[in-house]
Design a protein around this motif. Structure first.
Motif, PDB file in Angstrom:
ATOM      1  N   GLN A  28     -13.349  68.530-112.557  1.00  0.00           N
ATOM      2  CA  GLN A  28     -13.932  67.518-111.671  1.00  0.00           C
ATOM      3  C   GLN A  28     -14.661  66.444-112.456  1.00  0.00           C
ATOM      4  N   LEU A  29     -15.373  66.848-113.511  1.00  0.00           N
ATOM      5  CA  LEU A  29     -16.080  65.866-114.341  1.00  0.00           C
ATOM      6  C   LEU A  29     -15.094  64.910-114.997  1.00  0.00           C
TER       7      LEU A  29
ATOM      8  N   ARG B  16     -12.133  64.122-113.995  1.00  0.00           N
ATOM      9  CA  ARG B  16     -11.552  63.282-112.945  1.00  0.00           C
ATOM     10  C   ARG B  16     -12.517  62.154-112.553  1.00  0.00           C
ATOM     11  N   ASN B  17     -13.792  62.474-112.427  1.00  0.00           N
ATOM     12  CA  ASN B  17     -14.767  61.473-112.007  1.00  0.00           C
ATOM     13  C   ASN B  17     -15.043  60.439-113.099  1.00  0.00           C
ATOM     14  N   CYS B  18     -15.038  60.885-114.348  1.00  0.00           N
ATOM     15  CA  CYS B  18     -15.211  59.944-115.455  1.00  0.00           C
ATOM     16  C   CYS B  18     -14.083  58.913-115.450  1.00  0.00           C
ATOM     17  N   LYS B  19     -12.870  59.405-115.269  1.00  0.00           N
ATOM     18  CA  LYS B  19     -11.719  58.501-115.230  1.00  0.00           C
ATOM     19  C   LYS B  19     -11.821  57.528-114.070  1.00  0.00           C
TER      20      LYS B  19
ATOM     21  N   LEU C  88     -29.631  67.188-117.096  1.00  0.00           N
ATOM     22  CA  LEU C  88     -28.329  66.731-117.596  1.00  0.00           C
ATOM     23  C   LEU C  88     -27.194  67.302-116.746  1.00  0.00           C
ATOM     24  N   MET C  89     -27.218  68.596-116.503  1.00  0.00           N
ATOM     25  CA  MET C  89     -26.156  69.226-115.729  1.00  0.00           C
ATOM     26  C   MET C  89     -26.147  68.732-114.288  1.00  0.00           C
ATOM     27  N   GLY C  90     -27.322  68.503-113.725  1.00  0.00           N
ATOM     28  CA  GLY C  90     -27.383  67.970-112.374  1.00  0.00           C
ATOM     29  C   GLY C  90     -26.703  66.617-112.272  1.00  0.00           C
ATOM     30  N   LEU C  91     -26.947  65.757-113.242  1.00  0.00           N
ATOM     31  CA  LEU C  91     -26.321  64.434-113.245  1.00  0.00           C
ATOM     32  C   LEU C  91     -24.809  64.523-113.391  1.00  0.00           C
ATOM     33  N   LEU C  92     -24.340  65.390-114.284  1.00  0.00           N
ATOM     34  CA  LEU C  92     -22.903  65.506-114.513  1.00  0.00           C
ATOM     35  C   LEU C  92     -22.186  66.113-113.320  1.00  0.00           C
ATOM     36  N   LEU C  93     -22.780  67.135-112.712  1.00  0.00           N
ATOM     37  CA  LEU C  93     -22.103  67.835-111.623  1.00  0.00           C
ATOM     38  C   LEU C  93     -22.167  67.062-110.306  1.00  0.00           C
TER      39      LEU C  93
END
Length: 430
Positions: free
Chosen positions: A224-225, A227-230, A416-421
């Motif tokens: 998911q990360l 996919r969202n970065c792209k 950090l993990m909260g922001l990424l997820l």
């Protein structure tokens, strides 16, 4: 066949990490192996690695001008193996911290060792190396070859083309270009004058105990990360860098510097350096986040991506190598500046990306590859290293109590993990 040997002066960056030759500056690559291992199997694989890479059997000699050299030992120094009986799944972290702070006998060599945390069917292998000899890319090549040789003792891993000096890396048309030589000399001299003009404190920061945080995203979270970065038009590197800077700002407040340093793989800019070459010189990218009010995370990521792309396009491996080779006189002052100077960046972040290493072998399987770690005595040791294996993004966060208290590191990880997820193309994760 004659075994390859090595005798060459250290480059500037290698010499800086070598420092006094006594103080540890160690990198470490941890693997978890499922299967039955033997000491003979490990010894044979390590011996084969030395046959290909002569620097793995080298010691360090110092000439009359105080310049350190890598030089093959006679007889060849075997890579030592230390065995610790496995007590828990977390034991590798304790052994990692121990190995960070255990130096090498550089005068006798070698500058690499193996720790085997031995279990009946599950073991951890910690490949420990002096950072002056090996960077992340080199360590990754070693791990790949090591696993192959553990499984197939007679596998052909080739021979390294031994690097003897700058002429093996920098094309002659660049190395002997008068304009570039004059520029490199000027920048080296300017660096010397600048560092000697800057005031310097006379005491170091008490680093205190070192620590390691390691964690993974699940396969689905990793997918998911990516996919969202792209979707927002930014690389994973950029998104993690921004999230990390945001986490430092949130947790540390006014103590945060809004600056992150990212090593860049030099082999992308200097194709003369082969992927399996033992080399410890990297390029650097420095990033900060746009703090303008009203910007959502995706917009900040897009702006940081544009900045990163522009700075990456300006990197020149050959110019950097030449400049630093003319800067050797400034090295003692630079080391003092890094030791005693005030920290100006939050963290170093390095993403090794997708590890091109098989999980399955004939006689064992690789259960986990943990992201490597590195810590040294020169300045702020805070580092985040990430890598992806078995479709899972893995993180290793390294620091010391004197720079980032452990409780703050845990809070930085959580933020950090909260922001990424929570990252989504149509939603601000802040």
């Amino acid at each position: 066949m004659t075994e390859p040997r090595i005798k060459r002066k250290m480059l500037f960056a290698e010499r800086m990490m070598y420092n006094d030759g006594v103080t540890p500056f160690n990198g470490l690559f941890p693997l978890r192996i499922r299967g039955v291992l033997t000491r003979e199997q490990l010894q044979h694989a390590l011996k084969r690695l030395q046959e290909k890479h002569p620097v793995l059997a080298a010691a360090v000699t110092v000439d009359g001008k105080g310049m350190p050299w890598f030089e093959s030992t006679v007889p060849e120094a075997a890579i030592p193996i230390r065995i610790a009986e496995r007590c828990s799944d977390e034991m590798w972290k304790e052994e990692t911290v121990k190995e960070w702070n255990t130096g090498f006998n550089a005068q006798n060599g070698p500058l690499i060792r193996l720790v085997w945390i031995r279990g009946t069917a599950l073991s951890e292998l910690l490949l420990v190396f002096h950072h002056c000899m090996c960077d992340g890319g080199s360590a990754l090549a070693l791990v790949k070859e090591f696993l192959l040789l553990m499984d197939q003792p007679d596998a052909d891993i080739g021979r390294e083309r031994v690097f003897t000096g700058l002429a093996d890396v920098v094309p002659a048309s660049v190395l002997h270009n008068r304009k570039k030589i004059l520029r490199a000399r000027f920048l080296g001299k300017a660096g010397y004058l600048l560092l000697h003009a800057l005031p310097l404190r006379k005491r170091t920061i008490d680093r205190g105990p070192d620590y390691l945080l390691n964690w993974k995203l699940s396969e689905e979270e990793t997918r998911q990360l990516l996919r969202n970065c792209k979707a927002i038009g930014a690389t994973v590197n950029t998104v993690i860098s921004l999230a990390l800077l945001s986490a430092f700002a949130s947790v540390r407040g006014k103590k945060a510097f809004n600056k992150i340093t990212c090593p860049v793989e030099i082999r992308k800019y200097a194709p003369e350096i082969r992927e399996d070459a033992m080399f410890a010189f990297g390029l650097m990218l420095v990033l900060s986040m746009d703090k303008a009010a009203g910007l959502d995370f995706a917009t900040r990521a897009q702006r940081m991506q544009a900045l990163a792309s522009k700075r990456l396009a300006r990197l020149n491996a050959y110019d950097s190598l030449m400049m630093f080779e003319y800067a050797h006189p400034v090295l003692p002052r630079m080391i003092d500046f890094l030791k005693y100077g005030k920290s100006t960046n939050d963290c170093m972040f390095s993403n090794l990306g997708l590890l091109n290493i098989p999980a399955g072998y004939r006689h064992f399987t690789v259960d986990t590859i943990f992201s490597p770690s590195v810590i040294g005595p020169l300045g702020n040791p805070t580092t985040l290293i990430s890598s992806t294996f078995k479709k899972q993004l893995d993180f290793s966060f390294v620091s010391s109590e004197g720079y980032i208290p452990y409780t703050e590191a845990v809070a930085i990880k959580k933020t950090l993990m909260g922001l990424l997820l929570r990252l989504q193309p149509d939603r601000d994760p802040d």
